[in-house]
Design a protein around this motif. Structure first.
Motif, PDB file in Angstrom:
ATOM      1  N   GLN A   1       3.553 -73.763  49.379  1.00  0.00           N
ATOM      2  CA  GLN A   1       3.303 -73.304  50.747  1.00  0.00           C
ATOM      3  C   GLN A   1       2.110 -73.939  51.448  1.00  0.00           C
ATOM      4  OE1 GLN A   1       4.363 -68.947  51.286  1.00  0.00           O
ATOM      5  NE2 GLN A   1       3.720 -68.949  49.160  1.00  0.00           N
ATOM      6  N   ILE A   2       1.315 -74.695  50.718  1.00  0.00           N
ATOM      7  CA  ILE A   2       0.128 -75.263  51.351  1.00  0.00           C
ATOM      8  C   ILE A   2       0.550 -76.315  52.371  1.00  0.00           C
ATOM      9  CG2 ILE A   2      -0.301 -77.105  49.639  1.00  0.00           C
ATOM     10  CD1 ILE A   2      -3.340 -76.203  49.868  1.00  0.00           C
ATOM     11  N   LYS A   3      -0.271 -76.451  53.428  1.00  0.00           N
ATOM     12  CA  LYS A   3       0.024 -77.453  54.470  1.00  0.00           C
ATOM     13  C   LYS A   3       0.057 -78.845  53.868  1.00  0.00           C
ATOM     14  CE  LYS A   3      -2.259 -75.595  58.546  1.00  0.00           C
ATOM     15  NZ  LYS A   3      -3.432 -75.793  59.385  1.00  0.00           N
ATOM     16  N   PRO A   4       0.823 -79.750  54.406  1.00  0.00           N
ATOM     17  CA  PRO A   4       0.794 -81.133  53.912  1.00  0.00           C
ATOM     18  C   PRO A   4      -0.626 -81.691  54.027  1.00  0.00           C
ATOM     19  CG  PRO A   4       2.635 -80.801  55.411  1.00  0.00           C
ATOM     20  CD  PRO A   4       1.812 -79.552  55.470  1.00  0.00           C
ATOM     21  N   GLY A   5      -1.066 -82.370  52.993  1.00  0.00           N
ATOM     22  CA  GLY A   5      -2.441 -82.884  52.991  1.00  0.00           C
ATOM     23  C   GLY A   5      -3.433 -81.832  52.498  1.00  0.00           C
ATOM     24  N   GLY A   6      -2.902 -80.740  51.968  1.00  0.00           N
ATOM     25  CA  GLY A   6      -3.751 -79.632  51.520  1.00  0.00           C
ATOM     26  C   GLY A   6      -4.330 -79.867  50.136  1.00  0.00           C
ATOM     27  N   ILE A   7      -5.379 -79.085  49.861  1.00  0.00           N
ATOM     28  CA  ILE A   7      -6.076 -79.225  48.581  1.00  0.00           C
ATOM     29  C   ILE A   7      -6.090 -77.889  47.858  1.00  0.00           C
ATOM     30  CG2 ILE A   7      -8.383 -79.576  47.576  1.00  0.00           C
ATOM     31  CD1 ILE A   7      -8.713 -81.862  49.559  1.00  0.00           C
ATOM     32  N   ILE A   8      -5.806 -77.936  46.550  1.00  0.00           N
ATOM     33  CA  ILE A   8      -5.806 -76.710  45.746  1.00  0.00           C
ATOM     34  C   ILE A   8      -6.831 -76.840  44.628  1.00  0.00           C
ATOM     35  CG2 ILE A   8      -4.426 -75.199  44.254  1.00  0.00           C
ATOM     36  CD1 ILE A   8      -1.943 -76.107  45.786  1.00  0.00           C
ATOM     37  N   PHE A   9      -7.704 -75.849  44.539  1.00  0.00           N
ATOM     38  CA  PHE A   9      -8.610 -75.722  43.386  1.00  0.00           C
ATOM     39  C   PHE A   9      -7.990 -74.667  42.477  1.00  0.00           C
ATOM     40  CE2 PHE A   9     -12.950 -77.623  44.061  1.00  0.00           C
ATOM     41  CZ  PHE A   9     -12.612 -78.394  45.172  1.00  0.00           C
ATOM     42  N   THR A  10      -7.499 -75.071  41.309  1.00  0.00           N
ATOM     43  CA  THR A  10      -6.817 -74.104  40.456  1.00  0.00           C
ATOM     44  C   THR A  10      -7.487 -74.029  39.088  1.00  0.00           C
ATOM     45  OG1 THR A  10      -4.678 -73.441  39.540  1.00  0.00           O
ATOM     46  CG2 THR A  10      -5.026 -75.799  39.768  1.00  0.00           C
ATOM     47  N   PHE A  11      -7.707 -72.790  38.598  1.00  0.00           N
ATOM     48  CA  PHE A  11      -8.497 -72.596  37.374  1.00  0.00           C
ATOM     49  C   PHE A  11      -7.791 -71.705  36.356  1.00  0.00           C
ATOM     50  CE2 PHE A  11     -11.530 -73.190  40.834  1.00  0.00           C
ATOM     51  CZ  PHE A  11     -12.341 -74.188  40.318  1.00  0.00           C
ATOM     52  N   SER A  12      -8.253 -71.846  35.118  1.00  0.00           N
ATOM     53  CA  SER A  12      -7.920 -70.884  34.072  1.00  0.00           C
ATOM     54  C   SER A  12      -9.166 -70.658  33.233  1.00  0.00           C
ATOM     55  CB  SER A  12      -6.815 -71.413  33.165  1.00  0.00           C
ATOM     56  OG  SER A  12      -6.813 -70.667  31.955  1.00  0.00           O
ATOM     57  N   CYS A  13      -9.505 -69.381  33.022  1.00  0.00           N
ATOM     58  CA  CYS A  13     -10.681 -69.100  32.190  1.00  0.00           C
ATOM     59  C   CYS A  13     -10.268 -68.450  30.876  1.00  0.00           C
ATOM     60  CB  CYS A  13     -11.678 -68.222  32.947  1.00  0.00           C
ATOM     61  SG  CYS A  13     -11.000 -66.637  33.411  1.00  0.00           S
ATOM     62  N   SER A  14      -8.946 -68.481  30.555  1.00  0.00           N
ATOM     63  CA  SER A  14      -8.495 -67.903  29.278  1.00  0.00           C
ATOM     64  C   SER A  14      -8.872 -68.839  28.149  1.00  0.00           C
ATOM     65  CB  SER A  14      -6.974 -67.753  29.250  1.00  0.00           C
ATOM     66  OG  SER A  14      -6.527 -66.976  30.298  1.00  0.00           O
TER      67      SER A  14
END
Ligand code: SAH
Length: 393
Positions: A325-338
């Motif tokens: 769903q992010i706009k084209p050219g969008g940036i995602i910061f995605t994490f896992s702390c498990s």
């Protein structure tokens, strides 16, 4: 003390020779003596050669090794270890820093102090013990901190009520062991945050994301930012520096209040920010094209290995929603702390998520935990925080 002797089964000494600090109960051949929870014990191999000294704990991890040398772990021993942890933070430039007065002072196995966490919040040291052995030393640790930090230390708070082993017979109470300051305001990279260790999660603030928050700032200019699982709003505060708008989402009402408070602390009543109390999956049901920077920093989806596959599914679902769903050219910061989710596993679930959407996705950065959360090279389990920055076309 130390008259309890634990002898390992043949071959089970190998991990100790590789300096791994845990002895699992299945590796034990015989216990001579009857150690109480948290007692010091000596560990020997099957041929009666000394291997290590550590804290005993009934349960899967039976011994947490304190030293591989035949030493008496007295107050002087722990003073040296904590001094070494402090000197390391000094070398990192964290102890005399004009822009940052919050850091992790002791990171358990990462600092050769298994079971002990100490976070420093602008004068207040918040200790969290994960073993009864360390818990029993809390008064000694308080004295050591006073000695090493001098007038820089205004308080020591023990927050072990929720972290001692589940089956432990010891009942901890969250309380001040020295001083009695209320919540403090800390500074991180020049931004201000209120930290309330009494009501907050963990020791009050997720210090481990400091460098990732700074990296975020390089991408926020003019963007419409969605900060999922916002908690104290720490990522939101950084984003507010120059983003067009910032939305913080958390399912907890107190987290939402804290996020709002931290935004006000730095930016006053700035209408660019809005906080929403909502479930992440509900909120992300329909956000198509509304954001061009999304942060996903969920709680540990897996606390134990037996729920690993569920956790990986969780990361996948969450990342699908963002990538889709992010706009084209969008940036995602995605994490896992498990801790039980490896870097490879995490990357695979984000890969699967991307493949599900069919969009073009590039990895801009691969992130981990900062140096004040050191990884003990002999204890790969101390590496727990993983993150990816994605560019989605
Ligand atoms: N990003 C934060 C730390 C996140 S901790 C920081 O940098 O400080 C995880 C947060 O997720 C907690 O505040 C918790 O209340 C929230 N949370 C847990 N489950 C959630 C859900 N299903 N939907 C939204 N928020 C949730």
């Amino acid at each position: 003390m130390q008259n309890v002797k634990i002898v390992l089964k043949s071959g089970k000494d190998q991990s100790v020779h590789r300096y791994h600090p845990w002895i699992f109960s299945g590796a034990i051949k015989k216990i001579y003596g009857s150690p109480a929870e948290g007692d010091f014990v000596e560990v020997y191999d099957n041929k009666d050669t000394f291997l290590a000294v550590g804290h005993y704990q009934p349960g899967s991890i039976a011994v947490r090794i304190i030293s591989f040398k035949n030493v008496v772990p007295d107050t002087g021993f722990f003073r040296d270890r904590i001094r070494s942890a402090l000197n390391y933070r000094k070398a990192l430039g964290l102890t005399e820093n004009d822009h940052t007065n919050v850091y992790r002072l002791v990171h358990a196995e990462g600092d050769d102090l298994p079971g002990l966490i100490i976070d420093f919040y602008n004068g207040v040291a918040v200790m969290q013990m994960h073993s009864v052995g360390m818990y029993r030393l809390k008064t000694e640790f308080t004295g050591i901190l006073k000695e090493l930090l001098g007038e820089k230390l205004t308080g020591v708070f023990d927050k072990s009520e929720e972290t001692l082993p589940y089956m432990s017979g010891v009942k901890a109470t969250n309380e001040f062991l020295y001083g009695n300051a209320g919540p403090v305001t800390v500074m991180e990279n020049g931004f201000h945050f209120k930290v309330d260790w009494t009501s907050g999660q963990k020791t009050g603030f997720f210090i481990d994301q400091r460098e990732n928050r700074r990296l975020l700032n390089e991408y926020t200019f003019g963007r419409q930012v969605l900060n999922m699982f916002g908690y104290t709003g720490s990522f939101s505060v950084y984003a507010m520096k120059d983003a067009k708008l910032v939305h913080t989402v958390d399912s907890s009402a107190s987290a939402i209040d804290l996020a709002d408070e931290n935004i006000r602390l730095n930016f006053g009543n700035d209408e660019r920010h809005q906080a929403f109390k909502a479930d992440a999956f509900d909120f992300m049901g329909d956000i198509n094209g509304r954001y061009d920077l999304i942060i996903l920093d969920p709680p540990a989806f897996a606390k134990h290995k037996n729920v690993l596959s569920n956790a990986l599914q969780g990361y996948k679902k969450l990342n699908i929603k963002a990538i889709e769903q992010i706009k084209p050219g969008g940036i995602i910061f995605t994490f896992s702390c498990s801790q039980v989710v490896t870097k490879e596993n995490f990357r695979k679930s984000v890969f699967t998520a991307a493949a599900n959407t069919g969009r073009r996705v590039r990895i801009l950065h691969q992130m981990g935990q900062p140096a004040d959360h050191p990884v003990n090279i002999y204890h790969p389990e101390s590496e727990y925080l993983k993150g990816l920055v994605l560019y989605v076309e």
